[in-house]
Scaffold this active site. Structure first.
Site, PDB file in Angstrom:
ATOM      1  N   CYS A   1     -14.540 -68.778 -92.113  1.00  0.00           N
ATOM      2  CA  CYS A   1     -13.340 -68.970 -91.292  1.00  0.00           C
ATOM      3  C   CYS A   1     -12.506 -70.137 -91.810  1.00  0.00           C
ATOM      4  CB  CYS A   1     -13.716 -69.203 -89.832  1.00  0.00           C
ATOM      5  SG  CYS A   1     -14.069 -67.667 -88.917  1.00  0.00           S
ATOM      6  N   CYS A   3     -15.108 -67.100 -85.130  1.00  0.00           N
ATOM      7  CA  CYS A   3     -15.454 -65.677 -85.339  1.00  0.00           C
ATOM      8  C   CYS A   3     -16.663 -65.234 -84.518  1.00  0.00           C
ATOM      9  CB  CYS A   3     -15.675 -65.384 -86.820  1.00  0.00           C
ATOM     10  SG  CYS A   3     -17.218 -66.061 -87.487  1.00  0.00           S
ATOM     11  N   CYS A   9     -17.319 -71.817 -89.070  1.00  0.00           N
ATOM     12  CA  CYS A   9     -18.127 -71.404 -90.223  1.00  0.00           C
ATOM     13  C   CYS A   9     -17.311 -71.493 -91.521  1.00  0.00           C
ATOM     14  CB  CYS A   9     -18.655 -69.988 -90.026  1.00  0.00           C
ATOM     15  SG  CYS A   9     -17.412 -68.691 -90.217  1.00  0.00           S
ATOM     16  N   CYS A  14     -20.388 -69.715 -85.123  1.00  0.00           N
ATOM     17  CA  CYS A  14     -19.013 -70.161 -85.373  1.00  0.00           C
ATOM     18  C   CYS A  14     -18.186 -70.092 -84.091  1.00  0.00           C
ATOM     19  CB  CYS A  14     -18.381 -69.288 -86.452  1.00  0.00           C
ATOM     20  SG  CYS A  14     -16.640 -69.647 -86.768  1.00  0.00           S
ATOM     21  N   ASP A  47      -3.788  -9.639 -74.103  1.00  0.00           N
ATOM     22  CA  ASP A  47      -4.469  -9.596 -72.810  1.00  0.00           C
ATOM     23  C   ASP A  47      -5.908  -9.110 -72.983  1.00  0.00           C
ATOM     24  OD1 ASP A  47      -2.221 -10.472 -71.500  1.00  0.00           O
ATOM     25  OD2 ASP A  47      -1.505  -8.450 -71.019  1.00  0.00           O
TER      26      ASP A  47
END
Length: 530
Positions: free
Chosen positions: A24, A113, A21, A110, A345
């Site tokens: 990228c 990616c 793509c 793509c 306690d």
């Protein structure tokens, strides 16, 4: 496209032709302009195609007598016989001219990616994320965005990088893997301004409110598995991990594996997938809020924390629960963690100015409270039970809680003990106790707590004592001690495990009937005006 230069042309040609793509491609061209990534996908594709055409025209002008050169296959140096060039079935395609890239540039998922920098950057997905955030009803003034990517993306990016690196090497250029813009970084450049506009608050890396998206891609899940064979040391099972193929383990394996070994198992460039990634989860999480105060405990039948033995509840409530149920409701938190400066306690009261405590409220929806709202919340806690009372309830920081625990062993505590003796006593028999100062004790871990505390001998100090005669078999003893002193054992001796003890000092059997904590000398949290 002004951010690209002539040296980027072979990268653009190669990646476009193999199904990568536009965003990228910009990453592999090391483009650092955030604004450029925010351009629409279609516009970026047109710009890249135009860039290739312009580059080709310039080349044609300079070399008029040269026809299109023959395609040269890019041969990765496999180092083994039979390791041929790779295309989608194992060959790296020619960079060639720009035409093949243009023709094969139809929108598809793509191959690097897996669609994250395509569909998941669009307004529709941003609105889906924001709808999830708004429906969760959180209070926040900023946000930090995080994304979890499928580990196989690292494998695909590695394969794409090997192809680009070889192309650049043929041209006498270099491309370091670290120079490529990280996928997460590019995605945040695109998504941050859209989320910020839609949510109406800024993105801030230090924000305590986190919006996270978890991506998965089932179609390619097994693409990492060959790494376990090539680099078994990188993949070790962990208790809290569902799979050994974590992103960090995959990255570590990719750093170790040799190029020729990688290319035996994985196509370079990576093949185009059929399907987009799935956004498995969109989650919100607010950073913890911390509330502190002091509590008084007036019941001799109320534990500090839930008393459960072998899965069976022994008493219906606890100090922790009486306080936290109101805080959980008001802050709308998922869970809480209770801590205090020591503990008493179940049969011991805590009087005076109370015992400091703090509660961590995990993932609260509401985080902003005025001082008046905190006072009303304190009053609601106090009105709900006659067994406890809370004071100085306030919001604090995580760091401030450390002051509650600082020097805990050096702090002092004041107690009042009602003591019985088997032999009759007179006032003069106990008067000498008032003169004892800084009495050193050796206390073995008490038998009653040995099941949950390690066996040890602890040295403790009784700073002062003051006796108050009641009758021949009873007296009250006021003690100021080092924190961590076992008072009950100091009275009865715990079968000789605490030395000296009141029994040995009086030379008779002594036992404790009642014990009250009168003060815990920790100057925290700050006292608030009523």
């Amino acid at each position: 496209m002004s951010s690209l230069s002539e040296k980027d042309r072979p990268i653009v040609q190669l990646l476009l032709s193999t199904g990568t793509c536009p965003r990228c491609i910009l990453r592999f061209c090391c483009v650092g302009s955030q604004m450029l990534y925010r351009h629409p996908h279609k516009d970026l594709m047109k710009d890249l195609q135009e860039f290739l055409r312009n580059s080709q025209e310039k080349e044609d002008t300079v070399c008029l007598d040269v026809v299109d050169p023959p395609c040269k296959r890019i041969r990765l140096e496999h180092g083994e016989e039979g390791a041929d060039d790779l295309n989608h079935n194992g060959a790296i395609p020619s960079a060639g001219d720009g035409n093949s890239a243009t023709e094969s540039s139809a929108v598809k998922v793509c191959n690097v990616c897996l669609g994250i920098l395509q569909e998941f950057c669009e307004a529709d997905f941003v609105k889906k994320v924001c709808q999830k955030v708004n429906s969760a009803d959180y209070q926040f003034t900023s946000f930090v965005f995080s994304v979890s990517l499928p580990p196989q993306l690292s494998v695909r990016e590695h394969a794409a990088w090997l192809g680009v690196k070889q192309q650049m090497r043929n041209l006498g250029l270099a491309l370091a893997k670290d120079d490529i813009v990280q996928l997460k970084e590019a995605y945040k450049w695109i998504i941050h301004p859209q989320l910020s506009e839609e949510l109406g608050v800024p993105a801030d890396g230090k924000s305590l409110f986190e919006v996270s998206v978890v991506f998965a891609h089932p179609e390619t899940d097994e693409e990492c598995h060959f790494l376990a064979t090539a680099c078994p040391d990188c993949f070790k099972p962990a208790k809290n991990k569902q799979s050994v193929f974590t992103r960090m383990a995959v990255i570590k394996a990719l750093e170790k594996i040799k190029e020729e070994d990688f290319l035996k198992y994985f196509p370079c460039p990576p093949s185009s997938p059929k399907n987009l990634c799935d956004a498995l989860e969109i989650q919100c999480n607010n950073g913890a809020v911390f509330v502190a105060g002091r509590y008084n405990k007036y019941s001799r039948n109320l534990p500090q924390t839930p008393w459960i033995i072998d899965g069976e509840r022994k008493l219906e409530s606890s100090v922790e629960e009486l306080i936290s149920e109101h805080l959980m409701a008001e802050f709308k938190a998922d869970s809480f963690n209770f801590s205090s400066s020591g503990r008493e306690d179940v049969d011991v009261r805590t009087l005076g100015n109370g015992r400091p405590f703090a509660i961590e409220l995990v993932n609260p929806r509401r985080i902003r409270f005025t001082a008046e709202e905190m006072r009303r919340l304190q009053q609601a806690i106090n009105d709900s039970s006659d067994k406890i009372q809370v004071r100085d309830l306030q919001l604090v920081t995580r760091e401030a809680i450390g002051r509650m625990k600082e020097g805990e062993e050096e702090k002092t505590k004041t107690y009042s003990a009602l003591i019985w003796t088997d032999k009759a006593i007179q006032r003069e028999d106990i008067a000498f106790l008032d003169d004892i100062k800084e009495l050193k004790l050796d206390q073995k871990t008490p038998l009653r707590v040995l099941h949950r505390r390690p066996l040890a001998v602890r040295c403790r100090l009784i700073h002062t004592m003051k006796s108050e005669y009641i009758d021949e078999h009873h007296f009250r003893l006021h003690l100021k001690t080092q924190a961590g002193t076992y008072i009950k054992e100091f009275v009865h001796g715990d079968f000789g495990r605490t030395k000296p003890n009141i029994g040995s000092l009086l030379n008779r059997t002594a036992d404790i009937l009642e014990l009250d904590v009168e003060s815990v000398d920790v100057d925290w949290p700050p006292t608030l005006a009523d």
